[in-house]
Design a protein around this motif. Structure first.
Motif, short mmCIF file in Angstrom:
data_model
loop_
_atom_site.label_atom_id
_atom_site.label_comp_id
_atom_site.label_asym_id
_atom_site.label_seq_id
_atom_site.Cartn_x
_atom_site.Cartn_y
_atom_site.Cartn_z
N LEU A 196 20.07 71.88 42.92
CA LEU A 196 20.25 70.42 42.94
C LEU A 196 19.52 69.76 41.78
CD1 LEU A 196 19.95 69.77 46.79
CD2 LEU A 196 22.02 69.71 45.39
N LEU B 58 21.73 69.97 38.74
CA LEU B 58 22.85 69.01 38.84
C LEU B 58 22.40 67.58 38.57
CD1 LEU B 58 24.65 70.50 41.95
CD2 LEU B 58 25.65 70.28 39.68
N ALA B 59 21.14 67.28 38.87
CA ALA B 59 20.63 65.93 38.66
C ALA B 59 20.39 65.63 37.20
CB ALA B 59 19.34 65.74 39.46
N PRO C 256 25.58 67.81 33.48
CA PRO C 256 26.87 67.99 34.13
C PRO C 256 27.19 69.46 34.35
CG PRO C 256 27.17 67.46 31.82
CD PRO C 256 25.70 67.32 32.10
N ASP D 126 30.37 71.97 35.92
CA ASP D 126 31.77 71.97 36.35
C ASP D 126 31.97 72.71 37.67
OD1 ASP D 126 33.06 70.64 34.02
OD2 ASP D 126 32.23 72.34 32.92
N ILE E 287 26.10 68.92 47.60
CA ILE E 287 26.76 68.77 46.29
C ILE E 287 28.09 68.01 46.45
CG2 ILE E 287 27.89 70.02 44.41
CD1 ILE E 287 25.75 72.20 44.75
N GLN E 288 28.80 68.34 47.55
CA GLN E 288 30.06 67.62 47.80
C GLN E 288 29.79 66.12 47.92
OE1 GLN E 288 31.51 67.93 51.69
NE2 GLN E 288 33.63 67.37 51.18
N GLU F 106 27.02 64.39 46.77
CA GLU F 106 26.37 63.77 45.62
C GLU F 106 27.15 63.97 44.31
OE1 GLU F 106 22.41 65.31 45.50
OE2 GLU F 106 21.95 64.70 47.56
N HIS F 107 27.89 65.08 44.22
CA HIS F 107 28.64 65.38 42.98
C HIS F 107 30.05 65.86 43.37
CE1 HIS F 107 24.77 65.18 40.85
NE2 HIS F 107 24.27 65.96 41.82
N ASP G 203 32.90 65.77 42.09
CA ASP G 203 33.79 66.34 41.07
C ASP G 203 33.45 67.78 40.73
OD1 ASP G 203 35.17 63.99 40.89
OD2 ASP G 203 33.98 63.20 39.22
N CYS G 204 32.32 68.26 41.21
CA CYS G 204 31.87 69.62 40.90
C CYS G 204 32.56 70.62 41.85
CB CYS G 204 30.35 69.72 41.04
SG CYS G 204 29.69 71.33 40.64
N ARG H 60 33.10 73.89 44.05
CA ARG H 60 32.12 74.63 44.87
C ARG H 60 32.77 75.92 45.38
NH1 ARG H 60 32.64 69.58 45.61
NH2 ARG H 60 34.02 69.81 47.43
#
Length: 442
Positions: free
Chosen positions: A43, A46-47, A50, A52, A72-73, A75-76, A78-79, A81
């Motif tokens: 995490l 990711l903070a 970027p 992918d 992650i879903q 907070e991010h 578009d990433c 998983r």
């Protein structure tokens, strides 16, 4: 392997040898590879940059893979998983997929080819979604710009329309002023003609009344009415060039040079109006009002419908008035006799289709007498009745006034007129209003 990474991958596992194995499998695929040995470290990556896609082991101490991917879903989103899981954790992996936490799961031990293909498909899907989002955003931007452009265009169109309307209003006002100036000029020209003529030979106003009444009764269009009224005021404009003796001489008594000068006045009138474009229709009427139905007139010997309509109508009105004033024949012709002459020469001098309605107008309404549309009859003395009222002064053959216009006829007055006819051996024709109907009469 390309120089520029095609995607950034974050590999998460608490076992170093698993991370090393994943790196070996993917190092030649053109990806930028990052690693983390627990959820908190992942995490943190990711903070700060970027990423992918994240490939994470399911079972890790502390924060397990499923919980981390759920965060992650959130907070991010578009990433991508992906979850690494053994057979024992298969139910948890299915639940994570169903709940939307992960895109795919990869079973341990993984097949190298399947791993690469799964990543390629996942990233291709991600790229397609991103392209779709880009296109949707672009479409929204373009739609917004188009809406703004339409609003601006509508405003500009409204402003331009207002400008054009203002211009049109100004042109209408200018046209109205121009038209009024033509009318004023017409009155000036008409007054110049009138001042050169004796009072009993000033015909323009009477001709105008006749044409106006005819136009109103037959609902002629506005342009024709305007041209006729102008022509009535200016038809003898060409006579301004004459010597005084021509102005008072009956046209049928003119010879040689005088007769030639007389026949040129319609052309002269047209020439004087040529510079006034607005009076083009009027000038055409004036030029041809001495043409004859059978082609024997002048200046162009036109015949029948080749003669302009307004000119044919003006000819009737002018001859009707001028014959009564002694301007054509050496003597004044009584009104009823003039009407008879118009009917006699229908089809030779005059348009036969116009003669009948013109004569009817003069008999029924007498607009030339200024009677305001009151009915008028032309009668011999034997047909007179008490209560009738004179519509026109009654003159003796020598020109002596016998009775004033407006005189009410009685039986004794009618008898006196009949005795006068016997003594003087003349025949009198009177213009009279019929007696007004009583309440009991229809």
């Amino acid at each position: 392997m390309t120089d520029t990474p095609t995607a950034t991958l974050l590999l998460v596992d608490d076992e170093p040898h698993v991370l090393a194995a994943l790196q070996r499998e993917l190092r030649h695929e053109g990806y930028r590879l990052l690693t983390a040995n627990d959820g908190e470290a992942a995490l943190a990556h990711l903070a700060t940059e970027p990423v992918d896609a994240v490939i994470s082991d399911a079972l890790m101490p502390g924060m397990d893979g499923i919980e981390m991917l759920a965060r992650i879903q959130h907070e991010h989103p578009d990433c991508l998983r992906l979850l690494l899981t053994g057979k024992a954790d298969l139910n948890a992996a299915v639940r994570a997929i169903n709940e939307g936490h992960v895109y795919r799961y990869i079973a341990k031990p993984w097949d190298a080819t399947e791993l690469r293909q799964t990543l390629q498909l996942a990233l291709a899907h991600q790229q397609a979604q991103r392209e779709q989002q880009r296109l949707e955003a672009l479409t929204q931007d373009q739609n917004r710009e188009l809406s703004e452009l339409n609003a601006t265009l509508e405003r500009r169109v409204a402003e331009r329309t207002a400008e054009l309307q203002q211009t049109a209003d100004m042109l209408d006002a200018a046209y109205g002023e121009l038209e009024q100036s033509y009318v004023t000029a017409t009155r000036v020209f008409s007054s110049l003609i009138t001042q050169r003529l004796p009072k009993d030979l000033q015909t323009n106003a009477t001709v105008s009344e006749l044409l106006k009444a005819f136009a109103d009764q037959h609902e002629l269009d506005e342009e024709t009415q305007r041209d006729l009224q102008m022509a009535a005021a200016l038809y003898n404009l060409g006579k301004l060039t004459w010597n005084d003796h021509l102005l008072t001489a009956p046209s049928e008594r003119l010879y040689a040079a005088d007769r030639d000068a007389y026949r040129r006045y319609p052309e002269s009138g047209e020439s004087l109006l040529m510079a006034l474009e607005h009076l083009e229709g009027t000038a055409k009427i004036i030029r041809h009002h001495r043409e004859r139905w059978n082609g024997s007139g002048y200046p162009d010997h036109l015949r029948e419908h080749a003669i302009p309509y307004g000119a044919r109508l003006l000819a009737l009105a002018v001859d009707f008035v001028e014959l009564q004033r002694g301007m054509i024949l050496p003597r004044k012709v009584p009104r009823h006799s003039v009407l008879a002459l118009l009917e006699k020469f229908a089809g030779r001098v005059y348009d036969p289709a116009l003669v009948a309605p013109f004569v009817e107008l003069c008999v029924e309404h007498a607009p030339d007498l200024g009677l305001g549309g009151k009915k008028v009859l032309s009668l011999e003395t034997a047909r007179l009745e008490p209560g009738m009222q004179l519509a026109q002064d009654l003159l003796s053959p020598s020109g002596t006034l016998l009775l004033n216009r407006g005189k009410a006829l009685s039986r004794s007055l009618i008898d006196k007129l009949m005795r006068l006819e016997e003594l003087e051996d003349v025949r009198l024709e009177l213009l009279v209003h019929p007696p007004e109907a009583t309440e009991d009469e229809p």
